[in-house]
Design a protein around this motif. Structure first.
Motif, PDB file in Angstrom:
ATOM      1  N   ALA A 261       0.809  -1.222   0.000  1.00  0.00           N
ATOM      2  CA  ALA A 261       0.000   0.000   0.000  1.00  0.00           C
ATOM      3  C   ALA A 261       0.846   1.277   0.000  1.00  0.00           C
ATOM      4  O   ALA A 261       0.583   2.186  -0.803  1.00  0.00           O
ATOM      5  N   PRO A 262       1.863   1.400   0.858  1.00  0.00           N
ATOM      6  CA  PRO A 262       2.645   2.642   0.817  1.00  0.00           C
ATOM      7  C   PRO A 262       3.428   2.808  -0.485  1.00  0.00           C
ATOM      8  O   PRO A 262       3.629   3.942  -0.952  1.00  0.00           O
ATOM      9  N   VAL A 263       3.846   1.700  -1.083  1.00  0.00           N
ATOM     10  CA  VAL A 263       4.542   1.774  -2.373  1.00  0.00           C
ATOM     11  C   VAL A 263       3.585   2.288  -3.440  1.00  0.00           C
ATOM     12  O   VAL A 263       3.922   3.165  -4.243  1.00  0.00           O
ATOM     13  N   SER A 264       2.369   1.757  -3.451  1.00  0.00           N
ATOM     14  CA  SER A 264       1.370   2.180  -4.434  1.00  0.00           C
ATOM     15  C   SER A 264       0.951   3.627  -4.209  1.00  0.00           C
ATOM     16  O   SER A 264       0.737   4.385  -5.162  1.00  0.00           O
ATOM     17  N   ARG A 265       0.815   4.021  -2.939  1.00  0.00           N
ATOM     18  CA  ARG A 265       0.491   5.423  -2.659  1.00  0.00           C
ATOM     19  C   ARG A 265       1.581   6.342  -3.192  1.00  0.00           C
ATOM     20  O   ARG A 265       1.311   7.406  -3.746  1.00  0.00           O
ATOM     21  N   ALA A 266       2.835   5.920  -3.046  1.00  0.00           N
ATOM     22  CA  ALA A 266       3.956   6.731  -3.535  1.00  0.00           C
ATOM     23  C   ALA A 266       3.926   6.842  -5.056  1.00  0.00           C
ATOM     24  O   ALA A 266       4.222   7.904  -5.619  1.00  0.00           O
ATOM     25  N   LEU A 267       3.545   5.754  -5.743  1.00  0.00           N
ATOM     26  CA  LEU A 267       3.437   5.800  -7.203  1.00  0.00           C
ATOM     27  C   LEU A 267       2.364   6.790  -7.634  1.00  0.00           C
ATOM     28  O   LEU A 267       2.540   7.548  -8.587  1.00  0.00           O
ATOM     29  N   LEU A 268       1.242   6.795  -6.926  1.00  0.00           N
ATOM     30  CA  LEU A 268       0.160   7.719  -7.246  1.00  0.00           C
ATOM     31  C   LEU A 268       0.564   9.156  -6.934  1.00  0.00           C
ATOM     32  O   LEU A 268       0.294  10.078  -7.715  1.00  0.00           O
ATOM     33  N   THR A 269       1.222   9.371  -5.798  1.00  0.00           N
ATOM     34  CA  THR A 269       1.633  10.719  -5.404  1.00  0.00           C
ATOM     35  C   THR A 269       2.667  11.292  -6.360  1.00  0.00           C
ATOM     36  O   THR A 269       2.661  12.491  -6.662  1.00  0.00           O
ATOM     37  N   SER A 270       3.543  10.430  -6.862  1.00  0.00           N
ATOM     38  CA  SER A 270       4.626  10.876  -7.746  1.00  0.00           C
ATOM     39  C   SER A 270       4.143  11.273  -9.128  1.00  0.00           C
ATOM     40  O   SER A 270       4.890  11.889  -9.894  1.00  0.00           O
ATOM     41  N   GLY A 271       2.910  10.887  -9.474  1.00  0.00           N
ATOM     42  CA  GLY A 271       2.407  11.152 -10.815  1.00  0.00           C
ATOM     43  C   GLY A 271       2.713  10.047 -11.796  1.00  0.00           C
ATOM     44  O   GLY A 271       2.417  10.174 -12.992  1.00  0.00           O
ATOM     45  N   ALA A 272       3.293   8.936 -11.326  1.00  0.00           N
ATOM     46  CA  ALA A 272       3.560   7.801 -12.216  1.00  0.00           C
ATOM     47  C   ALA A 272       2.267   7.205 -12.754  1.00  0.00           C
ATOM     48  O   ALA A 272       2.247   6.624 -13.839  1.00  0.00           O
ATOM     49  N   LEU A 273       1.189   7.343 -11.986  1.00  0.00           N
ATOM     50  CA  LEU A 273      -0.151   7.011 -12.452  1.00  0.00           C
ATOM     51  C   LEU A 273      -1.005   8.258 -12.342  1.00  0.00           C
ATOM     52  O   LEU A 273      -0.979   8.935 -11.315  1.00  0.00           O
ATOM     53  N   PRO A 274      -1.795   8.577 -13.364  1.00  0.00           N
ATOM     54  CA  PRO A 274      -2.644   9.766 -13.295  1.00  0.00           C
ATOM     55  C   PRO A 274      -3.769   9.582 -12.292  1.00  0.00           C
ATOM     56  O   PRO A 274      -4.316   8.479 -12.162  1.00  0.00           O
ATOM     57  N   PRO A 275      -4.135  10.628 -11.551  1.00  0.00           N
ATOM     58  CA  PRO A 275      -5.196  10.504 -10.546  1.00  0.00           C
ATOM     59  C   PRO A 275      -6.554  10.177 -11.164  1.00  0.00           C
ATOM     60  O   PRO A 275      -7.381   9.512 -10.544  1.00  0.00           O
ATOM     61  N   VAL A 276      -6.811  10.647 -12.388  1.00  0.00           N
ATOM     62  CA  VAL A 276      -8.042  10.306 -13.099  1.00  0.00           C
ATOM     63  C   VAL A 276      -7.672   9.334 -14.207  1.00  0.00           C
ATOM     64  O   VAL A 276      -6.914   9.692 -15.118  1.00  0.00           O
ATOM     65  N   ASN A 277      -8.155   8.107 -14.108  1.00  0.00           N
ATOM     66  CA  ASN A 277      -7.779   7.086 -15.085  1.00  0.00           C
ATOM     67  C   ASN A 277      -8.954   6.133 -15.299  1.00  0.00           C
ATOM     68  O   ASN A 277      -9.857   6.051 -14.468  1.00  0.00           O
ATOM     69  N   PRO A 278      -8.967   5.403 -16.418  1.00  0.00           N
ATOM     70  CA  PRO A 278     -10.096   4.531 -16.722  1.00  0.00           C
ATOM     71  C   PRO A 278     -10.194   3.319 -15.820  1.00  0.00           C
ATOM     72  O   PRO A 278     -11.226   2.622 -15.844  1.00  0.00           O
ATOM     73  N   ILE A 279      -9.185   3.055 -15.020  1.00  0.00           N
ATOM     74  CA  ILE A 279      -9.252   1.921 -14.102  1.00  0.00           C
ATOM     75  C   ILE A 279     -10.164   2.243 -12.921  1.00  0.00           C
ATOM     76  O   ILE A 279     -10.775   1.342 -12.329  1.00  0.00           O
TER      77      ILE A 279
END
Length: 285
Positions: A261-279
């Motif tokens: 969970a903290p790794v995934s949160r860091a990926l989201l915070t860093s912008g590696a994944l867009p906050p608005v996405n089709p998933i």
């Protein structure tokens, strides 16, 4: 929701970004171009299905359930005339190593090793009956690279859940278009992100919406009716239930969630994944 399905949902939230970053980071797209594939979406379909083999548009549409068949047909089977499935798979895994090597630098090797081992142990508990896409990725030999092993385990777990989600949707009589429309109506994602990325035309979307209104699932404003809300609730509950094979070892799953969970949160915070996405991926708690 009982304990096991709830744990399955939490596992997906914690692990999905570890897989999904492959769709947004530059390294996999660059690798697809270097191997000869033409354009992002050819790389997407060939890369996602490379573990299955050189399938055509019909099989590709069935496995990539949410996409308009025409969008899939523009990529498959042409992709395999530019690169073999084996070459695409090899290039994708090499790109994953570069991608995660860049994105997960702050992760301590001991944490990476523990998380990878836990996710692989969860994969080993999964039942792959009727789950063709997950089974194909589970058949990919585990490589030497710890980073690629981590991504591969996350990929098997997400496709296992995804295949179960398709089963749940099909049980309710929802095809790929109806699934997208009701997902949007539920407020989980935007129409722009779903319709644009999945390749449905305005005409197809409106015809699909009209059909759902006649069934009493959508209201005049495009929201879910009470019947539509009940249907989507059943779909999500069935998806969680069908994903429960992955969390039979509850203690291992709980520890994996705490590490991922903290790794995934860091990926989201860093912008590696867009906050608005089709998933429609929520931020892991």
């Amino acid at each position: 929701m009982t304990a096991q399905p709830l744990l399955a949902r939490r596992l997906w939230e914690a692990v999905e970004p570890l897989h999904a970053v492959v769709y947004f980071a530059p390294e996999p797209a660059e690798a697809a171009r270097e191997v000869g594939l033409k354009g992002y979406w050819m790389g997407y379909f060939a890369g996602r299905l490379s573990a299955v083999g050189p399938v055509g548009a019909g099989v590709g549409s069935a496995l990539c359930f949410a996409f308009a068949p025409g969008k899939v047909a523009r990529a498959l089977p042409d992709a395999w005339s530019f690169a073999t499935a084996e070459a695409v798979l090899e290039s994708r895994l090499a790109a994953v190593e570069k991608m995660l090597g860049r994105l997960l630098k702050p992760l301590r090797p001991s944490e990476l090793d523990q998380l990878t081992g836990l996710l692989e142990a969860l994969v080993d508990t999964c039942d792959f009956d009727g789950r063709a896409l997950a089974a194909a990725w589970a058949d990919v030999p585990r490589p030497d690279s710890l980073l690629v092993r981590l991504w591969l385990a996350a990929t098997v777990l997400r496709e296992h859940r995804g295949d179960g989600h398709v089963m749940a949707l099909a049980r309710e009589g929802l095809g790929g278009l109806a699934a997208g429309i009701t997902h949007v109506a539920a407020g989980a994602v935007t129409r722009e992100s779903i319709q644009g990325s999945r390749g449905w035309t305005d005409e197809e979307w409106e015809l699909g919406s009209a059909k759902l209104r006649r069934k009493g699932l959508l209201d005049a404003e495009g929201g879910l009716t009470p019947a539509g809300q009940e249907l989507r609730t059943r779909v999500e509950a069935d998806t969680d239930r069908l994903a429960s094979h992955a969390v039979i070892r509850a203690e291992a799953a709980t520890t994996a969630i705490a590490l991922a969970a903290p790794v995934s949160r860091a990926l989201l915070t860093s912008g590696a994944l867009p906050p608005v996405n089709p998933i429609g991926l929520p931020r892991p708690s």
